[in-house]
Design a protein around this motif. Sequence first.
Motif, PDB file in Angstrom:
ATOM      1  N   GLU A   1      -6.450  10.214   2.320  1.00 14.74           N
ATOM      2  CA  GLU A   1      -5.655   8.972   2.460  1.00 14.74           C
ATOM      3  C   GLU A   1      -4.409   9.207   2.514  1.00 14.74           C
ATOM      4  OE1 GLU A   1      -7.205   5.969   0.212  1.00 14.74           O
ATOM      5  OE2 GLU A   1      -9.231   5.750   1.165  1.00 14.74           O
ATOM      6  N   TRP A   2      -3.789  10.454   2.792  1.00 10.77           N
ATOM      7  CA  TRP A   2      -2.402  10.665   2.616  1.00 10.77           C
ATOM      8  C   TRP A   2      -1.337  10.082   3.602  1.00 10.77           C
ATOM      9  CZ3 TRP A   2      -0.992  12.922   7.153  1.00 10.77           C
ATOM     10  CH2 TRP A   2      -1.988  13.567   8.073  1.00 10.77           C
ATOM     11  N   ASN A   3      -2.077   9.410   4.844  1.00 13.95           N
ATOM     12  CA  ASN A   3      -1.232   8.651   5.736  1.00 13.95           C
ATOM     13  C   ASN A   3      -1.123   7.139   5.211  1.00 13.95           C
ATOM     14  OD1 ASN A   3      -3.901   8.271   6.044  1.00 13.95           O
ATOM     15  ND2 ASN A   3      -3.569   7.320   8.103  1.00 13.95           N
ATOM     16  N   GLY A   4      -1.477   6.825   3.933  1.00 16.22           N
ATOM     17  CA  GLY A   4      -1.254   5.616   3.157  1.00 16.22           C
ATOM     18  C   GLY A   4       0.113   5.783   2.634  1.00 16.22           C
ATOM     19  N   ASP A   5       0.285   4.668   1.429  1.00 15.33           N
ATOM     20  CA  ASP A   5       1.535   4.695   0.883  1.00 15.33           C
ATOM     21  C   ASP A   5       1.135   4.409  -0.721  1.00 15.33           C
ATOM     22  OD1 ASP A   5       0.600   1.901   0.906  1.00 15.33           O
ATOM     23  OD2 ASP A   5       2.352   1.077   1.545  1.00 15.33           O
ATOM     24  N   TRP A   6      -0.054   4.593  -1.203  1.00 11.31           N
ATOM     25  CA  TRP A   6      -0.393   4.490  -2.454  1.00 11.31           C
ATOM     26  C   TRP A   6      -0.664   5.550  -3.512  1.00 11.31           C
ATOM     27  CZ3 TRP A   6      -2.553   2.626   1.766  1.00 11.31           C
ATOM     28  CH2 TRP A   6      -3.760   3.093   2.283  1.00 11.31           C
TER      29      TRP A   6
ATOM     30  N   SER B   1       1.615  10.971  -0.634  1.00 12.27           N
ATOM     31  CA  SER B   1       1.642  10.328   0.600  1.00 12.27           C
ATOM     32  C   SER B   1       2.613  10.990   1.482  1.00 12.27           C
ATOM     33  CB  SER B   1       2.024   8.759   0.548  1.00 12.27           C
ATOM     34  OG  SER B   1       0.999   8.029  -0.142  1.00 12.27           O
TER      35      SER B   1
ATOM     36  N   ARG C   1       5.655  10.546   4.060  1.00 12.09           N
ATOM     37  CA  ARG C   1       6.418   9.591   4.051  1.00 12.09           C
ATOM     38  C   ARG C   1       7.576   9.893   5.394  1.00 12.09           C
ATOM     39  NH1 ARG C   1       5.046  10.012  -1.292  1.00 12.09           N
ATOM     40  NH2 ARG C   1       4.692   7.777  -2.394  1.00 12.09           N
TER      41      ARG C   1
ATOM     42  N   ASN D   1      -6.757   7.591   6.234  1.00 14.39           N
ATOM     43  CA  ASN D   1      -7.121   6.197   5.813  1.00 14.39           C
ATOM     44  C   ASN D   1      -7.211   5.741   7.336  1.00 14.39           C
ATOM     45  OD1 ASN D   1      -7.056   3.787   4.324  1.00 14.39           O
ATOM     46  ND2 ASN D   1      -5.340   3.441   5.205  1.00 14.39           N
TER      47      ASN D   1
ATOM     48  N   SER E   1      -2.200   3.851   9.220  1.00 17.11           N
ATOM     49  CA  SER E   1      -1.270   4.717   8.724  1.00 17.11           C
ATOM     50  C   SER E   1       0.271   3.785   8.138  1.00 17.11           C
ATOM     51  CB  SER E   1      -0.417   5.523   9.781  1.00 17.11           C
ATOM     52  OG  SER E   1      -1.354   6.597  10.169  1.00 17.11           O
ATOM     53  N   LYS E   2       0.896   4.048   7.222  1.00 20.93           N
ATOM     54  CA  LYS E   2       2.257   3.582   6.849  1.00 20.93           C
ATOM     55  C   LYS E   2       3.043   4.259   6.886  1.00 20.93           C
ATOM     56  CE  LYS E   2      -0.676   0.771   4.728  1.00 20.93           C
ATOM     57  NZ  LYS E   2      -0.871  -0.736   5.046  1.00 20.93           N
TER      58      LYS E   2
ATOM     59  N   TRP F   1       0.458  10.353  12.233  1.00 15.25           N
ATOM     60  CA  TRP F   1      -0.223  11.049  11.235  1.00 15.25           C
ATOM     61  C   TRP F   1      -0.439  12.488  11.920  1.00 15.25           C
ATOM     62  CZ3 TRP F   1      -5.103  12.492  12.243  1.00 15.25           C
ATOM     63  CH2 TRP F   1      -5.890  11.562  13.125  1.00 15.25           C
TER      64      TRP F   1
END
Length: 663
Positions: free
Chosen positions: A459-464, A468, A470, A503, A506-507, A512
């Motif tokens: 889930e490295w394309n999230g922001d939690w 992450s 960035r 994830n 993406s954030k 990604w």
Amino acid sequence: MADTTLQLPPTRTEGGSGKINEDVNLLTKAIAQSADLSTANFADIKAVLATLVSKVNANSNDITVLKGGTVTTPTGGSDLTITDIQMSPTNPVEGQTVTFAAVVKNVGTAATDPLVPVIVTFVVDNVPTLVSRSTAYSVAIAPGASVTLAAAGGANQGNAYTAVKGDHTVTASVNDNNNGGYALGAAQNDSLTESFSVGGITTGGPSTGDTPTAYDSNGLAFGPITIGASNVASGVAANMTVTVFADPQRQASINLDYGFSVRQVNDAGTVISPDTGDLDVATSFGEAASTWTNSRRTITGSRVYPAGRYSVTPFYKLSGTSNYIKLNGLTKYFQVAVDTSTPTPTPGSNTSGTWLSGSSGEMTASGKFGNWRGRKDDIAATWQGAWGGATADVLKAGNEYGNWQGNLLIAIPPFSDGSSYSAAATGAQDQQWTDALNALKSQWTRIPRGKLFIVWSWEWNGDWFNWSVRNTADQNNFRTALKRFANLKKSIFPDAKLGTILNKDSKYGLDWRKAIPGYGDGSGTASQWLDFGGVDWYNNYDVITNSSQVTSQFNALGPAGEPYGLETHRKFWESQGVPIILQEWGNNAAFGDNPPYIQAMFDFFKKNGGTGAGNVIAEIYFNTLVAEQEYKFFLYNDGRATRNPNCASLYKQLWPTAGPLTL
């Protein structure tokens, strides 16, 4: 040595035994300082000082001739005492700030020395941190006169005591120079102790027509709870409301969390919700009651629940405390009807592929989840936050998967706390990665087992997470670092399979795919470094509630053109020459109990199951019990109620119909 007349300095006019004792202390130090002097004449000085010490220690206030000289001691002096302690307010209740004052009286025969300021210290319950002091009073106090000195500062820069319910004492001490200096309570009449009581806020309520409860000891009151309907239709949100009031007379500020505790119960009212039982808390955190209009706040909650009976209880927690206060006397109940409008989907509308199917959570390693669904777990999933040798702790004998002999997916972060992709890309993590891979290999091969799948970053394309991705620099460093890890894995533990998991969405507005080795740098395909790719794909936010939504959801793209839907994720990994794994998937009960999602996932796995590029090699249902997620995903928990009863029923019907993949 010539005779010498010794006289006290003008500012040191004798005023009693306390003053003599102070002078003796100074003279005693002088004796000690002269002890090392060898000149004979100093022996006379030492003799004079020793004589003075001897006479004062004998309590002689009549100091006469010393070595031919004389000292004249004035008679009489000031003597301060505390005659009364005052507090404001005079009858405090808990939470109020209390300021103390003391009446100081000179009961001596001479005025106080204005060059020696008078200070009063207040101590509550003899607790050092509950100290406050008056400002220095530098005016002479005549014999028989009194002054009132109030607290003006103290511990933590405060001049007041925050009242706590119960019985207490307060001690006021004055620095009477005549009676022993600043030592609190050390002299004969320098201090006074009085008792006082603090009451709780237990009476009186807001003047409204809502007939709320009385203010409690925290200065809060609640009106009756209302439920939108005692019988809620399936798929319709249950609405609940309650009004909370703050005592406008209370001086102390109130900051609190509040909301509703919704729990599934049986017909007898016994809670059958999982674990702690809290299925829903519509909570506000740290809200200040001072911001409420007319000292009141209306709390509302609304959520869809699966069929069953529920209790609703308002609660609150004061900020800075750990105890949640549930107002059980206000509990009400509602019923959610069984959904009879949606037909049960037909098992196996697509019939071709096979795949590894499993779960994660507390029921997996014991085999209970597999027994419940009628098909043992072909694969399990776990996550490790440690690095180095500790990465393999979960595999050690006696730990959760110490005796697990099936296939296992273990997700690990890309770097340790405090590091970064840029550091990892230059080799900063190589030693920790080496230690981790050696430990994984050692523990995995300790007993006969299936295949180990290692997920490097999830889930490295999230922001939690702190890992992450960035920005573009992170994407570039991610590719380089992943290649380094892949090369180490090939040399140390070649039998393990390596992949990375995305994830659903993406954030940071990034595509990604540009972080994937091969695709992102144009050097080929991801298959040069990875054995699989994958995605965590939950039924939340963009929710599948019926079969007509499946095609659009599965084929959706993100704002940067990146895969968002399950099918678009699959197609990307197919283009990279590797199969996919769903490390986590599940229905989010916060958005309803939606069997069409379960059916759509099963059909997807049946259609695409297999080991080739773009095929589903494995899927793992997220059956983990997570309290902070309000237990909204799990299907089975050792016989306890689930928030997804319809999903659970269909899942249990479908999954035994598909055979496992043979690796």
